[in-house]
Design a protein around this motif. Sequence first.
Motif, mmCIF file in Angstrom:
data_model
loop_
_atom_site.group_PDB
_atom_site.id
_atom_site.type_symbol
_atom_site.label_atom_id
_atom_site.label_comp_id
_atom_site.label_asym_id
_atom_site.label_seq_id
_atom_site.Cartn_x
_atom_site.Cartn_y
_atom_site.Cartn_z
ATOM 1 N N MET A 1 0.742 -1.123 -0.096
ATOM 2 C CA MET A 1 0.009 0.085 0.164
ATOM 3 C C MET A 1 0.712 1.310 -0.105
ATOM 4 N N ALA A 2 0.603 2.175 -0.742
ATOM 5 C CA ALA A 2 1.260 3.277 -0.772
ATOM 6 C C ALA A 2 0.910 4.356 0.266
ATOM 7 N N VAL A 3 1.986 4.842 0.773
ATOM 8 C CA VAL A 3 2.122 5.754 1.959
ATOM 9 C C VAL A 3 2.471 7.327 1.361
ATOM 10 N N THR A 4 1.933 8.548 1.584
ATOM 11 C CA THR A 4 2.230 9.686 1.470
ATOM 12 C C THR A 4 2.467 10.373 2.852
ATOM 13 N N PRO A 5 3.634 10.760 3.073
ATOM 14 C CA PRO A 5 4.022 11.667 4.376
ATOM 15 C C PRO A 5 3.453 12.980 4.336
ATOM 16 N N PRO A 6 3.420 13.440 5.505
ATOM 17 C CA PRO A 6 3.065 14.747 5.598
ATOM 18 C C PRO A 6 3.598 15.953 5.014
ATOM 19 N N VAL A 7 3.263 16.992 4.894
ATOM 20 C CA VAL A 7 4.201 18.048 4.204
ATOM 21 C C VAL A 7 5.096 18.619 5.296
ATOM 22 N N CYS A 8 5.809 19.497 4.826
ATOM 23 C CA CYS A 8 7.200 19.959 5.526
ATOM 24 C C CYS A 8 6.713 20.558 6.658
ATOM 25 N N ASP A 9 7.552 20.215 7.713
ATOM 26 C CA ASP A 9 7.139 21.222 9.141
ATOM 27 C C ASP A 9 8.275 21.905 9.274
ATOM 28 N N PHE A 10 8.337 23.360 8.585
ATOM 29 C CA PHE A 10 9.295 23.946 8.337
ATOM 30 C C PHE A 10 10.044 24.331 9.711
ATOM 31 N N GLY A 11 11.497 24.351 9.874
ATOM 32 C CA GLY A 11 12.055 24.709 10.916
ATOM 33 C C GLY A 11 11.961 23.548 12.247
ATOM 34 N N ALA A 12 11.381 22.368 11.840
ATOM 35 C CA ALA A 12 11.535 21.088 12.720
ATOM 36 C C ALA A 12 13.019 20.795 13.002
ATOM 37 N N SER A 174 6.483 12.962 -1.050
ATOM 38 C CA SER A 174 6.882 11.784 -1.584
ATOM 39 C C SER A 174 5.994 10.784 -1.427
ATOM 40 N N MET A 175 6.103 9.608 -2.030
ATOM 41 C CA MET A 175 4.947 8.598 -2.014
ATOM 42 C C MET A 175 5.908 7.471 -2.072
ATOM 43 N N GLY A 176 5.385 6.222 -1.369
ATOM 44 C CA GLY A 176 6.443 4.982 -1.358
ATOM 45 C C GLY A 176 5.542 3.893 -0.516
ATOM 46 N N CYS A 177 6.392 2.921 -0.236
ATOM 47 C CA CYS A 177 5.957 1.867 0.641
ATOM 48 C C CYS A 177 6.124 2.325 1.930
ATOM 49 N N SER A 178 5.198 1.789 2.971
ATOM 50 C CA SER A 178 5.329 2.103 4.451
ATOM 51 C C SER A 178 6.459 1.276 4.943
ATOM 52 N N ILE A 179 7.044 2.091 5.944
ATOM 53 C CA ILE A 179 8.098 1.477 6.575
ATOM 54 C C ILE A 179 7.663 0.154 7.302
#
Length: 185
Positions: A1-12, A174-179
């Motif tokens: 199943m493809a996973v899309t992570p959250p958007v950039c948390d600028f400054g983290a 990005s999009m990819g396989c789940s860890i």
Amino acid sequence: MAVTPPVCDFGAPWHDFTLPGTDGRHYRLADVAGENGTLVMFICNHCPYVQSIIDRIVRDATDLQELGVGVVAISANDAEEYPQDGPEAMKREAARHGFTFPYLHDETQEVARAYGAECTPDFFGYNAQGKLQYRGRLDSSARSAGPADARRELFEAMKQIAETGQGPQEQTPSMGCSIKWKVTE
């Protein structure tokens, strides 16, 4: 199943680590950080999303290193359940593709959890002060490679970070396989 992570948390902030590499050395974040920024990539050997772009990852990493950006790849998949992502297979993968950057094994998965990594590939681009400025994709590729002339989104973003300390406001995740997380009891 493809996973899309959250958007950039600028400054983290980035997260320190000490992990073993495919070359037999242990690396800390300070060992891989670049004077103009640092790219921390979570990848693995068996993911079709990573395999479709692995040569582009190596190309962009090499070009970024020339700009003073440090680059490191980390595999955090459960190597007991997925032996193709274990240290010996990682060593062969790094050699086969001519990695110019350390390829590290996160056996405990603590580093991946600290970064909030969700998929392979998952790219974290930091400025020279260790503040997150990019959490996007390499290019328009997905499960199969995009066009050869696809816009080099990761490279362009990291170049901008190296030059200005700031990442682009518009980023495509990005999009990819789940860890492959270990089952906890």
